[in-house]
Enzyme design. Sequence first.
Site, PDB file in Angstrom:
ATOM      1  N   ALA A  46       0.834  -1.203   0.000  1.00 37.21           N
ATOM      2  CA  ALA A  46       0.000   0.000   0.000  1.00 37.21           C
ATOM      3  C   ALA A  46       0.869   1.254   0.000  1.00 37.21           C
ATOM      4  O   ALA A  46       0.471   2.295  -0.529  1.00 37.21           O
ATOM      5  CB  ALA A  46      -0.929  -0.012   1.218  1.00 37.21           C
ATOM      6  N   SER A  47       2.050   1.146   0.579  1.00 38.78           N
ATOM      7  CA  SER A  47       3.069   2.195   0.452  1.00 38.78           C
ATOM      8  C   SER A  47       3.878   1.811  -0.790  1.00 38.78           C
ATOM      9  O   SER A  47       4.851   1.055  -0.718  1.00 38.78           O
ATOM     10  CB  SER A  47       3.949   2.224   1.711  1.00 38.78           C
ATOM     11  OG  SER A  47       4.942   3.207   1.574  1.00 38.78           O
ATOM     12  N   CYS A  53      10.243  -6.348  -6.846  1.00 37.14           N
ATOM     13  CA  CYS A  53      10.120  -7.078  -8.102  1.00 37.14           C
ATOM     14  C   CYS A  53      10.312  -8.587  -7.902  1.00 37.14           C
ATOM     15  O   CYS A  53      10.963  -9.027  -6.944  1.00 37.14           O
ATOM     16  CB  CYS A  53      11.190  -6.615  -9.094  1.00 37.14           C
ATOM     17  SG  CYS A  53      10.990  -4.939  -9.687  1.00 37.14           S
ATOM     18  N   GLU A  55      12.188 -10.601  -9.667  1.00 36.62           N
ATOM     19  CA  GLU A  55      13.579 -11.044  -9.822  1.00 36.62           C
ATOM     20  C   GLU A  55      14.358 -10.887  -8.528  1.00 36.62           C
ATOM     21  O   GLU A  55      15.106 -11.775  -8.118  1.00 36.62           O
ATOM     22  CB  GLU A  55      14.271 -10.228 -10.923  1.00 36.62           C
ATOM     23  CG  GLU A  55      13.660 -10.379 -12.294  1.00 36.62           C
ATOM     24  CD  GLU A  55      12.578  -9.341 -12.594  1.00 36.62           C
ATOM     25  OE1 GLU A  55      11.824  -8.965 -11.673  1.00 36.62           O
ATOM     26  OE2 GLU A  55      12.494  -8.906 -13.750  1.00 36.62           O
TER      27      GLU A  55
END
Length: 132
Positions: A46-47, A53, A55
């Site tokens: 949410a922040s 990611c 990876e």
Amino acid sequence: MKYATLLEYAFQALKNSYAPYSRFRVGAALLSDDGEVVTGCNVENASYGLSMCAERTAVFRAVAQGVKKFDAIAVVSGKVNPVYPCGACRQVLREFNPRLTVVVAGPGKKPLTTSLDKLLPKSFGKESLRRR
Ligand code: THU
């Protein structure tokens, strides 16, 4: 291991993607030099800026498990067009293998294979820190 198999692992990981904000789901699968596979997915927050990611999730999981020598990574998304690792992930992957094989594919699309040194040429790394 065949890259097609590594891609299957990445598609499995994609299912666990937590991407309620971007709705852009990504899965990754890292292949170690001794044939072990460690997967990751993107994990949003949410922040927004705290999102991670797929990876890097895979790299950090692998390192936490004691796996640091990688031969290849497969990256997939829910979209048709293949997704290449973002700049931050390229740098993090480069730490462990500057010539890592990178395999990308969209669903039902022919996989594309390249090398990390093509995606991140003239890169900065641990060798650059060595005193001469
Ligand atoms: N994302 C990845 O997981 N890997 C990439 O290589 C590109 C971007 C994620 C981050 C974010 O959760 C969403 O995709 C949209 O940028």
